[in-house]
Write an enzyme that holds these catalytic residues in place. Structure first.
Site, mmCIF file in Angstrom:
data_model
loop_
_atom_site.group_PDB
_atom_site.id
_atom_site.type_symbol
_atom_site.label_atom_id
_atom_site.label_comp_id
_atom_site.label_asym_id
_atom_site.label_seq_id
_atom_site.Cartn_x
_atom_site.Cartn_y
_atom_site.Cartn_z
ATOM 1 N N LYS A 153 24.772 -12.834 -49.505
ATOM 2 C CA LYS A 153 25.389 -13.604 -48.942
ATOM 3 C C LYS A 153 26.926 -13.766 -48.448
ATOM 4 O O LYS A 153 27.610 -13.023 -49.350
ATOM 5 C CB LYS A 153 25.157 -15.144 -49.386
ATOM 6 C CG LYS A 153 23.832 -15.537 -49.586
ATOM 7 C CD LYS A 153 22.982 -15.706 -48.309
ATOM 8 C CE LYS A 153 21.541 -15.838 -48.710
ATOM 9 N NZ LYS A 153 20.639 -15.966 -47.531
ATOM 10 N N GLU A 184 23.587 -10.189 -40.820
ATOM 11 C CA GLU A 184 22.466 -11.204 -40.432
ATOM 12 C C GLU A 184 23.233 -12.527 -39.931
ATOM 13 O O GLU A 184 24.002 -12.928 -40.570
ATOM 14 C CB GLU A 184 21.612 -11.214 -41.471
ATOM 15 C CG GLU A 184 20.428 -12.372 -41.245
ATOM 16 C CD GLU A 184 19.727 -12.411 -42.496
ATOM 17 O OE1 GLU A 184 18.951 -13.385 -42.786
ATOM 18 O OE2 GLU A 184 19.353 -11.394 -43.400
ATOM 19 N N HIS A 232 11.748 -13.518 -42.521
ATOM 20 C CA HIS A 232 12.286 -14.108 -43.485
ATOM 21 C C HIS A 232 11.240 -14.829 -44.471
ATOM 22 O O HIS A 232 10.264 -15.096 -44.126
ATOM 23 C CB HIS A 232 13.155 -15.589 -43.007
ATOM 24 C CG HIS A 232 13.409 -16.317 -43.916
ATOM 25 N ND1 HIS A 232 12.826 -17.643 -43.847
ATOM 26 C CD2 HIS A 232 14.735 -16.590 -44.520
ATOM 27 C CE1 HIS A 232 13.279 -18.574 -44.797
ATOM 28 N NE2 HIS A 232 14.482 -18.025 -45.045
ATOM 29 N N ASP A 262 9.802 -16.351 -39.053
ATOM 30 C CA ASP A 262 9.112 -16.786 -40.126
ATOM 31 C C ASP A 262 7.954 -17.574 -39.904
ATOM 32 O O ASP A 262 7.908 -18.612 -39.377
ATOM 33 C CB ASP A 262 10.111 -17.314 -41.181
ATOM 34 C CG ASP A 262 9.287 -17.713 -42.650
ATOM 35 O OD1 ASP A 262 8.174 -17.700 -42.638
ATOM 36 O OD2 ASP A 262 10.047 -18.287 -43.628
ATOM 37 N N LYS A 278 20.320 -7.434 -50.557
ATOM 38 C CA LYS A 278 21.231 -8.273 -49.360
ATOM 39 C C LYS A 278 21.989 -9.564 -50.163
ATOM 40 O O LYS A 278 21.387 -10.057 -51.450
ATOM 41 C CB LYS A 278 19.981 -8.910 -48.507
ATOM 42 C CG LYS A 278 20.821 -9.734 -47.353
ATOM 43 C CD LYS A 278 19.834 -10.359 -46.350
ATOM 44 C CE LYS A 278 19.198 -11.516 -46.678
ATOM 45 N NZ LYS A 278 18.353 -12.232 -45.856
ATOM 46 N N GLU A 287 15.553 -16.205 -37.998
ATOM 47 C CA GLU A 287 14.718 -16.946 -39.174
ATOM 48 C C GLU A 287 14.720 -18.261 -38.894
ATOM 49 O O GLU A 287 13.754 -19.202 -39.481
ATOM 50 C CB GLU A 287 15.074 -16.628 -40.388
ATOM 51 C CG GLU A 287 16.644 -17.348 -40.612
ATOM 52 C CD GLU A 287 17.273 -16.978 -42.234
ATOM 53 O OE1 GLU A 287 17.267 -17.945 -43.078
ATOM 54 O OE2 GLU A 287 17.394 -15.974 -42.536
ATOM 55 N N ASN A 343 11.405 -21.616 -47.854
ATOM 56 C CA ASN A 343 12.602 -22.316 -48.388
ATOM 57 C C ASN A 343 13.824 -22.348 -47.029
ATOM 58 O O ASN A 343 13.476 -21.636 -46.169
ATOM 59 C CB ASN A 343 13.504 -21.239 -49.552
ATOM 60 C CG ASN A 343 13.806 -20.072 -48.988
ATOM 61 O OD1 ASN A 343 14.690 -19.689 -48.234
ATOM 62 N ND2 ASN A 343 12.869 -19.114 -49.302
ATOM 63 N N LYS A 361 4.779 -32.911 -27.030
ATOM 64 C CA LYS A 361 5.150 -32.436 -25.988
ATOM 65 C C LYS A 361 5.857 -31.087 -26.160
ATOM 66 O O LYS A 361 6.233 -30.850 -27.251
ATOM 67 C CB LYS A 361 6.433 -33.599 -25.397
ATOM 68 C CG LYS A 361 5.911 -34.772 -24.969
ATOM 69 C CD LYS A 361 6.965 -35.832 -24.632
ATOM 70 C CE LYS A 361 7.713 -35.300 -23.368
ATOM 71 N NZ LYS A 361 8.786 -36.405 -22.951
ATOM 72 N N ASP A 380 24.135 -11.702 -44.962
ATOM 73 C CA ASP A 380 23.713 -12.708 -44.273
ATOM 74 C C ASP A 380 24.828 -13.863 -44.338
ATOM 75 O O ASP A 380 25.272 -14.268 -45.584
ATOM 76 C CB ASP A 380 22.597 -12.991 -45.020
ATOM 77 C CG ASP A 380 21.840 -14.187 -44.476
ATOM 78 O OD1 ASP A 380 22.180 -14.571 -43.451
ATOM 79 O OD2 ASP A 380 20.785 -14.583 -45.050
ATOM 80 N N GLU A 428 11.098 -9.818 -46.300
ATOM 81 C CA GLU A 428 11.905 -10.192 -47.385
ATOM 82 C C GLU A 428 11.360 -10.454 -48.825
ATOM 83 O O GLU A 428 10.154 -10.698 -49.055
ATOM 84 C CB GLU A 428 12.765 -11.659 -47.038
ATOM 85 C CG GLU A 428 13.889 -11.732 -47.864
ATOM 86 C CD GLU A 428 14.616 -12.977 -47.021
ATOM 87 O OE1 GLU A 428 15.747 -13.118 -47.184
ATOM 88 O OE2 GLU A 428 14.079 -13.841 -46.260
ATOM 89 N N SER A 429 12.112 -10.425 -49.785
ATOM 90 C CA SER A 429 11.867 -10.610 -51.200
ATOM 91 C C SER A 429 12.691 -11.523 -51.940
ATOM 92 O O SER A 429 13.954 -11.138 -51.697
ATOM 93 C CB SER A 429 11.136 -9.414 -51.914
ATOM 94 O OG SER A 429 10.825 -9.731 -53.123
#
Length: 388
Positions: free
Chosen positions: A183, A238, A321, A291, A181, A264, A53, A100, A212, A340-341
C-alpha cells in the site's frame, strides 16, 4: 428442481490493518447459502457465496429485496431448459427485476454474493469443478492448469516499520510468490518512497513489486507519485485516484509509462466500458481488476469480457481483485491473466485450497465440485454454519 432455502449472515473481518483510505477494524462481509432439492452423495446440494473485502455486508439488500425475489420465483424462471440445473443468467434476471439501470452502489455486491452461490451450486450439480465447467461451456474445454497469483499485503499497521514490512515480503517470497504488492498513499510521498525502496531491497527487482494507492490521490498527488515511481519500473501503479475519475486516469498515463492497474471499484460492464473508453488505459501494458463478487457476479463479468474483446482487449489483461477462490476459478476457466492473493489476510475468505501451495508465482486448483470451498477447511466450516 427447486431452491428450498436461502440464508445470509454478516461476518466480521476484525483486522487492524489499513490502506490509504480505510481501516478494516469494523469491516464485515455477507455469507450466503443457497440450498437446493438436488441430492448428491446423500446430501442436498448447497451453493455458497460471499462478497470480497473492501465493501460492507449488504445484509439489508439481500434480505429485503434479492433473497425474497429468488425464493418467490417459479421453477421455470430459475432453471435451464431441461429443468435439470439452475440457470445463472435466468436467476440474474430474476434478481434484477424492478431494478432501474445505473445507481449500482451496494446492490451490485448483493447480487454478486448470490451469483457466486448459484455458480457453486450449478457446478456441484454437474459434479465438476467450476473452472472445468466454465472452460467446457465457454472456452472449448480448455482450462488453465495453474493461475498466476501475486501476494497483496504491505498494509499500514500500528508500530509497523520498514523492517517489519521487509520481513512480511520475505515471507511471501518464501511461500512461492514471485510478485508482491504494498500500500501507498497513507503517509507522505518521501516516506512511501523509503518503504518502496526497502521492499525492493527484498525482492531484488522493482519489477516484482506493485503499489496500490486505493484511490487516495487527487490529480496533482497522482502525478507527483507517478514522477517519483517512474524510474523504478514497478510491476504496476494501482488505483491512483477515484475509480470513476476517468479524466485523472487518462491524464496520468502521460506521466507514467509503466503498467497501471485499476477497476476493482467499478461494478458493471458499463463502468468497465467507460474506463477503457475514457480512462486512457493501454491494452498492451495496463491491467483491469474487476471483481465479480462486487460487480453483479460472473454473469455480468462475462458481459464485461465480451465487451473487452470487442474493444481489442485480451482477457489476459484482467487480474481480478479479491483474492478468493471464485475469481481463481474464473481465471483458470476463462483464461484471465491471474488473480490477487491475500496470504494470511482477510481469513478465512482470502487464500485458496489448503493443500495447493503457490509455486513460482502460480497455484493449481483442486478437482473439487463447485468453487472448491470444501478444500479450504476453515472457510468451509464457516460457510456450513450459515444453514445451522
Amino acid at each position: 428442481m427447486k431452491i428450498t432455502q436461502v440464508e445470509e449472515r454478516a461476518v466480521p473481518i476484525k483486522s487492524d490493518i489499513r490502506n490509504a483510505f480505510i481501516d478494516f477494524s469494523k469491516m464485515n462481509v455477507s455469507v450466503v447459502a443457497v440450498k437446493t432439492d438436488v441430492i448428491k452423495n446423500g446430501k442436498s446440494v448447497v451453493g455458497y457465496g460471499f462478497n470480497s473485502n473492501g465493501r460492507y455486508a449488504p445484509s439489508g439488500l439481500l434480505r429485503e429485496r434479492f433473497i425474497p425475489r429468488l425464493l418467490e420465483a417459479s421453477e421455470q424462471e430459475i432453471t435451464d431448459d431441461d429443468g435439470a440445473n439452475l440457470d445463472p443468467f435466468k436467476i440474474w434476471n430474476v434478481l434484477m427485476t424492478g431494478e432501474k439501470p445505473g445507481g449500482h452502489g451496494e446492490r451490485s455486491v448483493a447480487v454478486g454474493v448470490i451469483d457466486m452461490a448459484i455458480w457453486d451450486a450449478v457446478a456441484k450439480i454437474e459434479e465438476k469443478p467450476l473452472h472445468q465447467l466454465l472452460a467446457e461451456r465457454y472456452r472449448r474445454g480448455k482450462a488453465d492448469s495453474s493461475v498466476f497469483v501475486y501476494a497483496a499485503g504491505g498494509y499500514y499497521q500500528p508500530g509497523k516499520g520498514n523492517e517489519a514490512l521487509q520481513q512480511e515480503m520475505r515471507t511471501y517470497l518464501e511461500a512461492g510468490y514471485s510478485v508482491v504488492k504494498m500500500k501507498i498513499g497513507g503517509v507522505p510521498l518521501e516516506e512511501d518512497i523509503r518503504r518502496i525502496e526497502a521492499v525492493i531491497d527484498v525482492t531484488g527487482d522493482a519489477g516484482k513489486l506493485a503499489v496500490d494507492a486505493n484511490g487516495r490521490f487527487d490529480l496533482d498527488e497522482a502525478i507527483a507519485y507517478a514522477k517519483a515511481l517512474e524510474p523504478y519500473g514497478l510491476f504496476w501503479y494501482e488505483e491512483a485516484g477515484d475509480p470513476l475519475d476517468y479524466a485523472l486516469q487518462n491524464t496520468l498515463g502521460r506521466y507514467y509509462s509503466h503498467p497501471m492497474a485499476t477497476g476493482e471499484n467499478l461494478f458493471s460492464m458499463q463502468d468497465a466500458r467507460n474506463l477503457i473508453s475514457y480512462g486512457g488505459m493501454r491494452p498492451d501494458r495496463d491491467y483491469l481488476q474487476f471483481d465479480c463478487a462486487l460487480s453483479y457476479g460472473l454473469v455480468e463479468y462475462m458481459r464485461t469480457l465480451d465487451m473487452l474483446e470487442a474493444n481489442g482487449w485480451s482477457s489476459r489483461r484482467c487480474i481480478p481483485h479479491g483474492g478468493h477462490q471464485m475469481s481463481l476459478n474464473i481465471a483458470a476457466g476463462l483464461g484471465l491473466g491471474g488473480n490477487e492473493s491475500y496470504p494470511g489476510v482477510f481469513e478465512p475468505f482470502g487464500g485458496f485450497a489448503d493443500d495447493y501451495p503457490v509455486e513460482n508465482g502460480y497455484v493449481q486448483l483442486p478437482e473439487v465440485p463447485g468453487v472448491g470451498f470444501e478444500a479450504k477447511n476453515n472457510l468451509y466450516t464457516l460457510l456450513r454454519s450459515v444453514l445451522q
